[in-house]
Write an enzyme that holds these catalytic residues in place. Structure first.
Site, PDB file in Angstrom:
ATOM      1  N   PRO A 264       0.977  -1.167   0.025  1.00 14.53           N
ATOM      2  CA  PRO A 264       0.022  -0.049   0.147  1.00 14.53           C
ATOM      3  C   PRO A 264       0.861   1.145  -0.093  1.00 14.53           C
ATOM      4  O   PRO A 264       1.710   1.420   0.932  1.00 14.53           O
ATOM      5  CB  PRO A 264      -0.719  -0.190   1.124  1.00 14.53           C
ATOM      6  CG  PRO A 264      -0.032  -0.941   2.337  1.00 14.53           C
ATOM      7  CD  PRO A 264       0.766  -1.897   1.375  1.00 14.53           C
ATOM      8  N   ASP A 434       5.758   3.716   1.562  1.00 19.83           N
ATOM      9  CA  ASP A 434       5.093   2.597   1.855  1.00 19.83           C
ATOM     10  C   ASP A 434       4.302   3.027   3.199  1.00 19.83           C
ATOM     11  O   ASP A 434       4.991   3.508   4.293  1.00 19.83           O
ATOM     12  CB  ASP A 434       6.265   1.414   2.374  1.00 19.83           C
ATOM     13  CG  ASP A 434       5.579   0.253   2.751  1.00 19.83           C
ATOM     14  OD1 ASP A 434       4.083   0.183   3.167  1.00 19.83           O
ATOM     15  OD2 ASP A 434       6.270  -0.901   2.889  1.00 19.83           O
ATOM     16  N   HIS A 435       3.093   3.095   2.814  1.00 21.02           N
ATOM     17  CA  HIS A 435       2.229   3.499   3.980  1.00 21.02           C
ATOM     18  C   HIS A 435       2.293   2.685   5.109  1.00 21.02           C
ATOM     19  O   HIS A 435       1.464   3.005   6.205  1.00 21.02           O
ATOM     20  CB  HIS A 435       0.637   3.591   3.247  1.00 21.02           C
ATOM     21  CG  HIS A 435      -0.045   5.135   3.935  1.00 21.02           C
ATOM     22  ND1 HIS A 435       0.275   5.619   5.343  1.00 21.02           N
ATOM     23  CD2 HIS A 435      -0.843   5.781   3.742  1.00 21.02           C
ATOM     24  CE1 HIS A 435      -0.506   6.363   5.390  1.00 21.02           C
ATOM     25  NE2 HIS A 435      -1.153   6.729   4.458  1.00 21.02           N
ATOM     26  N   ARG A 436       2.694   1.348   5.048  1.00 25.59           N
ATOM     27  CA  ARG A 436       2.700   0.808   6.461  1.00 25.59           C
ATOM     28  C   ARG A 436       3.420   1.213   7.376  1.00 25.59           C
ATOM     29  O   ARG A 436       3.525   0.795   8.477  1.00 25.59           O
ATOM     30  CB  ARG A 436       3.137  -0.749   6.092  1.00 25.59           C
ATOM     31  CG  ARG A 436       2.213  -1.691   5.146  1.00 25.59           C
ATOM     32  CD  ARG A 436       2.594  -2.667   4.582  1.00 25.59           C
ATOM     33  NE  ARG A 436       3.818  -2.828   3.870  1.00 25.59           N
ATOM     34  CZ  ARG A 436       4.635  -3.854   3.257  1.00 25.59           C
ATOM     35  NH1 ARG A 436       4.012  -5.009   3.646  1.00 25.59           N
ATOM     36  NH2 ARG A 436       5.904  -3.460   2.668  1.00 25.59           N
TER      37      ARG A 436
END
Length: 462
Positions: A264, A434-436
């Site tokens: 994501p 990386d939105h994590r």
């Protein structure tokens, strides 16, 4: 060896003729072990962590040539570079199993090395046996791919299991789909377990239906989104088109891009004034310092203040703060793309960086990068400004937290806080993250710091 040991121990306890029989049996087995050791296999090496197969570019030796330990014998094209492969033993190249231009999975034999001239015939007989075995084992997967998907149970066919070695890609798939790889029947060379074998065991059917079914029928089950990405429908070629298979590098890029789709990501853009950076560049460019290097140095200095943007998530359960700041710079070469890595950019001055970059760029053009020179990046930089591109989005490389896409610096009308207009050079950058592990505020703070360094670049020369 355990059997030989047990036979050796039993000699003292068996009298007469039986004792002599045991003695001869021990020595017969020892002779067999020596004969086997006189013919060794040269395997396809794993030249990178993502490599699943390699292509033989050229053989630097020919059948009948005598080689010594450490001599290069073959040039292999991995997914990133062409590299010389050395032999680990002295001997004679008795048989080449994979000719120049051919491919083989990692770990598969590509040549046979005989210890002496007397063993060459034995090695050639073994090569013929391997060739015959390969011809017998290849039809099953081909037949399975051509056959229509009849209503049958999903697990792989259970026949006399061949305890073959699994390819790295097959092991990864087995772990992903929770398949016990020890129970999978290998259909590859010498019983090797391939990705197709694991997918068959997991019940993933290849989309080999040529007809055009309704879109609803082609939709994957809700619980298997990843399988749908991994097995896209194969469309027939356009009439009159020429089909060109991927090179090893293009296959690697394809795999990496597909893997990136599972992460994501989000994107943040930022406009930066570059008048002072442009002036600095004019002063240092004659010393080999490029504008991309100045930007890489500015990125590294900003990352040192925002370490979370330099972090990476590899397993989806945790993330790592990387102790080094290594900037991977995208470089277009004929037939593909490579990302040579400048290591410890925050610790080196721009002139030493320029020296290292020249050496890396030369090896990149020749496709001679070592694995640590292209797979150790912690942040990526892609600059298309020299082509006049004003903005673009970059795809996040697997295993990294962020990548910056840099556009061209252009004269732009800008209003200051007092309402006065002026013309300034302005550059647009877009960062994909990386939105994590990286959130919007993290990326915004990083870009603010990066902009301050670029707009007042004197610190880049310290």
């Amino acid at each position: 060896m355990a059997q030989m040991a047990s036979l050796s121990l039993s000699i003292s306890t068996v009298p007469g003729r039986a004792r002599r029989a045991v003695y001869y049996e021990v020595h017969r087995r020892r002779r067999m072990a020596v004969v086997r050791a006189k013919v060794r296999e040269i395997f396809m090496p794993a030249l990178s962590s993502t490599m699943t197969e390699g292509r033989i570019v050229s053989w630097t030796t020919a059948e009948g040539d005598r080689v010594s330990k450490g001599d290069p014998v073959v040039v292999v094209e991995s997914d990133k570079a062409d590299m010389d492969v050395e032999t680990f033993h002295d001997g004679i190249i008795a048989a080449v199993l994979v000719p120049a231009g051919g491919t083989a999975p990692v770990g598969a034999p590509i040549a046979l090395l005989a210890e002496s001239e007397e063993d060459v015939v034995l090695a050639q007989a073994r090569a013929q046996a391997l060739s015959n075995a390969q011809g017998e084992e290849r039809p099953p997967p081909q037949a399975a791919a051509v056959a229509p998907p009849a209503v049958s149970p999903a697990p792989a066919p259970v026949s006399a299991p061949t305890r073959g070695i699994a390819t790295p890609h097959a092991k990864k798939l087995a772990k992903q789909h929770r398949v016990d790889i020890s129970k999978v029947v290998g259909t590859g060379l010498n019983g090797r377990i391939t990705a197709a074998d694991v997918e068959a065991a997991a019940g993933i059917q290849l989309k080999a239906v040529p007809s055009a079914p309704p879109a609803a029928h082609a939709a994957p089950p809700a619980g298997r989104p990843a399988a749908a990405v991994r097995q896209p429908a194969v469309l027939p070629p356009v009439p009159g088109a020429t089909v060109v298979p991927f090179t090893s590098m293009q296959s690697a890029v394809s795999r990496n891009m597909m893997e990136s789709l599972t992460v994501p990501t989000f994107r943040v853009g930022y406009a930066i004034k570059t008048d002072k950076l442009d002036a600095l560049y004019e002063k240092v460019r004659l010393k080999g310092v490029t504008k991309t290097l100045l930007l890489a140095k500015a990125v590294a200095m900003a990352l040192a203040q925002h370490p979370v943007v330099n972090a990476s998530c590899r397993d989806g359960k945790s993330f790592s703060y990387n102790s080094s700041i290594n900037i991977a710079v995208a470089v277009a070469i004929e037939g593909g793309l490579l990302t040579p890595v400048l290591e410890d950019v925050d610790k080196l001055d721009i002139y030493l960086l320029a020296q290292k970059w020249r050496a890396l760029l030369k090896k990149t053009r020749l496709k001679q990068l070592q694995p640590n020179e292209y797979n150790s990046g912690t942040f990526s930089l892609s600059n298309l400004g020299m082509f006049g591109v004003d903005r673009f989005d970059a795809i996040l490389p697997p295993g990294q937290g962020a990548i910056m896409a840099v556009g061209a610096s252009r004269p732009t009308v800008i209003a200051d806080k007092d309402g006065f207009f002026s013309i300034k050079n302005e550059m647009l950058v877009n960062v994909t993250a990386d939105h994590r592990i990286i959130y919007g505020s993290d990326l915004a703070a990083f870009l603010q710091t990066f902009a301050k360094i670029v707009e007042d670049p004197e610190s880049l020369t310290l």
